[in-house]
Design a protein around this motif. Sequence first.
Motif, PDB file in Angstrom:
ATOM      1  N   SER A 190       6.387  -5.232  47.493  1.00  0.00           N
ATOM      2  CA  SER A 190       7.245  -4.164  48.010  1.00  0.00           C
ATOM      3  C   SER A 190       7.875  -4.662  49.308  1.00  0.00           C
ATOM      4  CB  SER A 190       6.403  -2.915  48.258  1.00  0.00           C
ATOM      5  OG  SER A 190       7.142  -1.994  49.007  1.00  0.00           O
ATOM      6  N   VAL A 191       9.182  -4.617  49.374  1.00  0.00           N
ATOM      7  CA  VAL A 191       9.873  -5.090  50.583  1.00  0.00           C
ATOM      8  C   VAL A 191      10.708  -3.945  51.166  1.00  0.00           C
ATOM      9  CG1 VAL A 191      11.516  -6.770  51.539  1.00  0.00           C
ATOM     10  CG2 VAL A 191       9.966  -7.462  49.732  1.00  0.00           C
ATOM     11  N   THR A 192      10.595  -3.800  52.472  1.00  0.00           N
ATOM     12  CA  THR A 192      11.372  -2.782  53.187  1.00  0.00           C
ATOM     13  C   THR A 192      12.243  -3.487  54.214  1.00  0.00           C
ATOM     14  OG1 THR A 192       9.608  -1.182  52.913  1.00  0.00           O
ATOM     15  CG2 THR A 192      11.168  -0.742  54.694  1.00  0.00           C
ATOM     16  N   VAL A 193      13.496  -3.097  54.286  1.00  0.00           N
ATOM     17  CA  VAL A 193      14.371  -3.669  55.309  1.00  0.00           C
ATOM     18  C   VAL A 193      14.993  -2.541  56.132  1.00  0.00           C
ATOM     19  CG1 VAL A 193      16.500  -4.999  55.738  1.00  0.00           C
ATOM     20  CG2 VAL A 193      14.826  -5.852  54.113  1.00  0.00           C
ATOM     21  N   GLY A 209      19.870  -0.851  68.621  1.00  0.00           N
ATOM     22  CA  GLY A 209      21.002  -0.846  69.549  1.00  0.00           C
ATOM     23  C   GLY A 209      21.351   0.583  69.962  1.00  0.00           C
ATOM     24  N   ALA A 210      21.871   0.730  71.178  1.00  0.00           N
ATOM     25  CA  ALA A 210      22.120   2.066  71.719  1.00  0.00           C
ATOM     26  C   ALA A 210      23.170   2.836  70.914  1.00  0.00           C
ATOM     27  CB  ALA A 210      22.571   1.938  73.169  1.00  0.00           C
ATOM     28  N   LEU A 211      24.141   2.125  70.364  1.00  0.00           N
ATOM     29  CA  LEU A 211      25.238   2.830  69.690  1.00  0.00           C
ATOM     30  C   LEU A 211      25.103   2.782  68.170  1.00  0.00           C
ATOM     31  CD1 LEU A 211      28.225   1.624  71.895  1.00  0.00           C
ATOM     32  CD2 LEU A 211      27.032   3.825  71.961  1.00  0.00           C
ATOM     33  N   SER A 212      23.888   2.498  67.687  1.00  0.00           N
ATOM     34  CA  SER A 212      23.787   2.337  66.235  1.00  0.00           C
ATOM     35  C   SER A 212      22.970   3.415  65.560  1.00  0.00           C
ATOM     36  CB  SER A 212      23.232   0.966  65.882  1.00  0.00           C
ATOM     37  OG  SER A 212      22.305   0.569  66.787  1.00  0.00           O
ATOM     38  N   GLU A 213      23.137   3.464  64.264  1.00  0.00           N
ATOM     39  CA  GLU A 213      22.281   4.279  63.407  1.00  0.00           C
ATOM     40  C   GLU A 213      21.435   3.302  62.606  1.00  0.00           C
ATOM     41  OE1 GLU A 213      24.814   8.287  62.572  1.00  0.00           O
ATOM     42  OE2 GLU A 213      25.519   6.494  61.546  1.00  0.00           O
ATOM     43  N   LEU A 214      20.198   3.723  62.276  1.00  0.00           N
ATOM     44  CA  LEU A 214      19.316   2.847  61.503  1.00  0.00           C
ATOM     45  C   LEU A 214      19.494   3.116  60.017  1.00  0.00           C
ATOM     46  CD1 LEU A 214      15.952   2.876  63.507  1.00  0.00           C
ATOM     47  CD2 LEU A 214      17.778   1.174  63.528  1.00  0.00           C
ATOM     48  N   LEU A 215      19.423   2.043  59.237  1.00  0.00           N
ATOM     49  CA  LEU A 215      19.450   2.141  57.775  1.00  0.00           C
ATOM     50  C   LEU A 215      18.075   1.681  57.296  1.00  0.00           C
ATOM     51  CD1 LEU A 215      22.753   0.112  57.326  1.00  0.00           C
ATOM     52  CD2 LEU A 215      22.561   2.598  57.163  1.00  0.00           C
ATOM     53  N   ALA A 216      17.495   2.357  56.335  1.00  0.00           N
ATOM     54  CA  ALA A 216      16.182   1.939  55.842  1.00  0.00           C
ATOM     55  C   ALA A 216      16.207   1.891  54.328  1.00  0.00           C
ATOM     56  CB  ALA A 216      15.115   2.912  56.324  1.00  0.00           C
ATOM     57  N   THR A 217      15.649   0.823  53.748  1.00  0.00           N
ATOM     58  CA  THR A 217      15.655   0.703  52.293  1.00  0.00           C
ATOM     59  C   THR A 217      14.401  -0.027  51.841  1.00  0.00           C
ATOM     60  OG1 THR A 217      16.899  -0.109  50.392  1.00  0.00           O
ATOM     61  CG2 THR A 217      17.018  -1.457  52.364  1.00  0.00           C
ATOM     62  N   ASP A 257      21.178  -3.894  49.688  1.00  0.00           N
ATOM     63  CA  ASP A 257      21.309  -2.444  49.916  1.00  0.00           C
ATOM     64  C   ASP A 257      21.838  -2.151  51.315  1.00  0.00           C
ATOM     65  OD1 ASP A 257      20.551  -1.273  47.454  1.00  0.00           O
ATOM     66  OD2 ASP A 257      18.449  -1.715  47.877  1.00  0.00           O
ATOM     67  N   ILE A 258      21.402  -2.935  52.282  1.00  0.00           N
ATOM     68  CA  ILE A 258      21.914  -2.760  53.652  1.00  0.00           C
ATOM     69  C   ILE A 258      23.402  -3.151  53.680  1.00  0.00           C
ATOM     70  CG2 ILE A 258      21.726  -3.555  56.062  1.00  0.00           C
ATOM     71  CD1 ILE A 258      19.312  -1.854  55.233  1.00  0.00           C
ATOM     72  N   ALA A 259      23.736  -4.255  52.984  1.00  0.00           N
ATOM     73  CA  ALA A 259      25.138  -4.702  52.912  1.00  0.00           C
ATOM     74  C   ALA A 259      26.010  -3.607  52.302  1.00  0.00           C
ATOM     75  CB  ALA A 259      25.239  -5.979  52.081  1.00  0.00           C
ATOM     76  N   ALA A 260      25.479  -2.925  51.289  1.00  0.00           N
ATOM     77  CA  ALA A 260      26.253  -1.902  50.578  1.00  0.00           C
ATOM     78  C   ALA A 260      26.547  -0.679  51.452  1.00  0.00           C
ATOM     79  CB  ALA A 260      25.511  -1.473  49.318  1.00  0.00           C
ATOM     80  N   MET A 261      25.820  -0.538  52.555  1.00  0.00           N
ATOM     81  CA  MET A 261      26.113   0.536  53.509  1.00  0.00           C
ATOM     82  C   MET A 261      27.014   0.024  54.629  1.00  0.00           C
ATOM     83  SD  MET A 261      24.336   2.971  52.212  1.00  0.00           S
ATOM     84  CE  MET A 261      24.306   4.277  53.440  1.00  0.00           C
TER      85      MET A 261
END
Length: 369
Positions: free
Chosen positions: A159-162, A61-69, A100-104
């Motif tokens: 190994s899972v990456t989200v 999305g244009a106004l978002s930051e990406l989270l990687a885990t 982990d994404i929820a925790a951010m």
Amino acid sequence: MRLQAVDRPRSRSRALQKRTESLSDVGEFGLIDRIRKRATSGRRGAVRIGIGDDAAVVRPGALSELLATTDLLLEGIHFDLSYTDFYSLGWKSAAVNLSDIAAMGGEPRFCLTALGISSGVKPEQVLDFYRGVNDLLGMHHAELIGGDTCASRTDLFISVTVIGEVKRGRAVLRSGARPGDLIFVTGTLGDAAAGLELLSRGVRQTSKGRQIPQRKPSRHEAYLLKRHLRPEPRVSEGMALSRSGCASSMIDISDGLSSDLLHICKQSGVGAEVREGAIPLSPALIRMQEHLTRPGLTHALSGGEDYELLFTVPPSRLVKLRSLALPVTQIGMVRKGRSLVLIGQDEKKRTCGPCGFDHFSRVSAAERA
Ligand code: ADP
Ligand code: MG
């Protein structure tokens, strides 16, 4: 990636080969094709290229930051194939990352899964694993966009990456807690650890898991087993906390309340005080605790794998928090200093170190034994 050549047992009877397909019958690309056909679709338009090319192409999305885990799940360390069915394993592998994404405070969007598949595993078990992954991803509108598949000479390796998204500047960090903030948790704690204890004593789930239990688990046992095998990440709660700006810091409880709260303390440069009597325990854990080796409170403090959210809220945002009507309980308060103090039912205070799960201390303990 090329599938590594692995010595396959040649002694298997023809009859057995006929009955169930093996991974060598299906092949790496046949398996990937089946995985691709079963991938969920997330929010329309975000994935330009999913499984099938050298890399996925996604539009943030244009106004978002990406989270990687990313998280690793190893047979014999994180799971035991005699305890879990492949559906639950897939579900949990995705859940630990979504948590982990929820925790951010973010929204999970895209998922990549890398598997090292041990020789005894059947294609339908891999596809059951992906049913679990996809069911959970689908519930949260996230999408499987790639991965890798190899043969493992030893154990099953996952190994899972989200990748998630959060509105710019809205990610909730571990470092934002300040003295005077109130400490909250979602849901109840200790259930997953109690469930693991039941599993280690031979209590098994019934139904879809295709496992034949020695006896049917009671309602409370079944609840605790489910909390261990299929945790439900608190994605909507995390997003509500970040959008409302209520939480000053947040973490998910993967290693146990004491260890995870101490992570917040360390990164925020604060201490904390927790009332033991306020720690929420489920009715199932309370009812079952006399049959467990450790009290429910110990499971809650040091058990881990609850995948609930632990967060702090400045007093000025308390009314706002209440208006969100989330399933949360206040358990304590952020203090000056560095230590975690537990206040018992008798009002006695004791300092608590991290007593949650630590991979390397357990390995060294096992080696010493
Ligand atoms: P490469 O050799 O270029 O890495 P692969 O043959 O490993 O390509 O993968 C082909 C496609 O299949 C890629 O889109 C990859 O992300 C996807 N893929 C491979 N294994 C899996 C898996 N276990 N789960 C999901 N997608 C996978
Ligand atoms: Mg590859």
